[in-house]
Enzyme design. Structure first.
Site, short mmCIF file in Angstrom:
data_model
loop_
_atom_site.label_atom_id
_atom_site.label_comp_id
_atom_site.label_asym_id
_atom_site.label_seq_id
_atom_site.Cartn_x
_atom_site.Cartn_y
_atom_site.Cartn_z
CG HIS A 259 -82.19 -8.61 -47.40
ND1 HIS A 259 -81.95 -7.44 -48.07
CD2 HIS A 259 -82.22 -8.26 -46.09
CE1 HIS A 259 -81.84 -6.43 -47.22
NE2 HIS A 259 -82.01 -6.91 -46.00
NE ARG B 8 -81.57 1.01 -30.96
CZ ARG B 8 -82.59 1.74 -31.41
NH1 ARG B 8 -83.17 1.39 -32.56
NH2 ARG B 8 -83.03 2.78 -30.76
CB ILE B 9 -77.66 -5.33 -35.37
CG1 ILE B 9 -79.11 -4.91 -35.58
CG2 ILE B 9 -77.46 -6.77 -35.84
CD1 ILE B 9 -79.54 -4.86 -37.05
NE ARG C 149 -80.41 -1.89 -46.20
CZ ARG C 149 -81.05 -2.57 -45.27
NH1 ARG C 149 -80.62 -3.77 -44.91
NH2 ARG C 149 -82.13 -2.07 -44.71
CD GLU D 232 -80.68 -7.46 -51.22
OE1 GLU D 232 -81.81 -7.15 -50.77
OE2 GLU D 232 -79.69 -7.62 -50.49
CB THR E 58 -76.30 -9.80 -41.88
OG1 THR E 58 -75.71 -9.20 -40.71
CG2 THR E 58 -75.86 -11.25 -41.97
#
Length: 321
Positions: free
Chosen positions: A286, A157-158, A238, A267, A236
């Site tokens: 993030h 989707r992204i 993982r 992170e 963007t």
């Protein structure tokens, strides 16, 4: 007796109040500090539902402490922080929050691409540190975005939303995906390429994959060597998909031109991480989905998934392996 819910981070009252009517809600009251492991270990022993973030490692050891747990609602699209197999083995549902952050994350990805290509952060630092004394022909020159070739690794989707933004810049589009998406190829004017070919022809390589055992270190030294010397890598998705040690060497030795990173393998990233020392890297903490509207939608969807699961219904966003 009301079912018990634990929320691992302070959420807006409008979200929490939806739950308080029918459930006994306990919440970690810090917004910017993750819940300590020992607190989560104690809380999970008695709860029926857990609403958590990517910052919590819901592993097998933690799941084994859960006596009554019926559902884990993750406030994220990804769920690599949860041991899905252990949860399913114990009959615990796991949900995520896809869809609501698609456009916002695509905005951030394209913004990061622009900032990296045109050296925006570097230029701001240049100005603020007093180095700007005159205009010169090749001062802080970057890479053109319009008319360039964007390679998208992972056309979900992204990835599709990112492709639509790229079309506005007259970019040529290629993609690699586990399976061909013929309908999207026609709709978006995007061409399928094997990963090796995509890396060779792309001016901008955008990583848009989930982190799985199959995608871990998918982009390493061999893949970076295939890219153009003028290419830019954007991640963007993982951390862990890109081998950070190999990326550091590729950037330092100018194997590729630059990288824009919103995610890291660990992170928050350590301030002494080698990638943070390079001028040709743009780094973000993030924030792919970090718009007010989108974060509220994510929290609301996570809460709805939780309520559906505790009501005995199948949540809309049930993770199925």
């Amino acid at each position: 007796m009301k079912p018990k819910i634990y929320i691992t981070r302070k959420l807006p009252e409008q979200i929490v109040n939806r739950l308080r009517g029918n459930y006994h809600v306990t919440m970690w009251e810090q917004e910017d500090i993750p819940v300590p492991r020992d607190v989560l270990e104690k809380e999970i022993e008695e709860i029926d539902g857990l609403l958590c973030l990517l910052t919590e490692q819901i592993d097998e050891a933690l799941i084994e402490k859960a006596v009554n747990l019926k559902i884990i609602a993750n406030m994220a699209v990804g769920y690599n922080n949860i041991d899905i197999h252990s949860a399913i083995k114990r009959g615990i549902m796991v949900t995520n929050t896809p869809g609501v952050l698609t456009e916002t994350t695509a905005d951030l990805t394209f913004g990061l691409l622009l900032a990296t290509a045109r050296r925006l952060i570097e230029a701001e630092d240049y100005l603020k540190s007093g180095q700007w004394e005159t205009w010169s022909p090749m001062q802080l020159t970057g890479q053109d975005v319009h008319g360039a070739t964007m390679g998208i690794i992972g056309l979900g989707r992204i990835g599709e939303a990112l492709a639509k933004r790229a079309k506005g810049f007259d970019m040529d589009l290629v993609y690699f995906n586990r399976s061909r998406k013929y309908e999207q190829e026609k709709e978006l004017g995007i061409e399928y390429q094997p990963l090796e070919k995509l890396l060779q022809v792309s001016d901008f390589v955008c990583v848009m994959l989930p982190l799985t055992p199959e995608t871990t270190y998918m982009i390493g030294a061999d893949q970076l060597d295939l890219m153009k010397e003028t290419a830019v890598l954007i991640n963007t998705a993982r951390g862990g998909i890109v081998d950070e040690k190999a990326l550091y060497q590729a950037l330092k030795n100018r194997v590729i031109w630059a990288a824009g990173l919103d995610v890291f393998e660990e992170e928050p990233v350590s301030l002494d991480h080698p990638l943070l020392t390079l001028p040709n890297v743009v780094t973000l903490p993030h924030i792919g989905s970090a718009s007010i509207a989108t974060r509220l939608k994510m929290a609301s969807l996570a809460a709805q998934n939780l309520m559906d699961g505790l009501a005995g219904d199948i949540p809309r966003n049930l993770v199925v392996l």
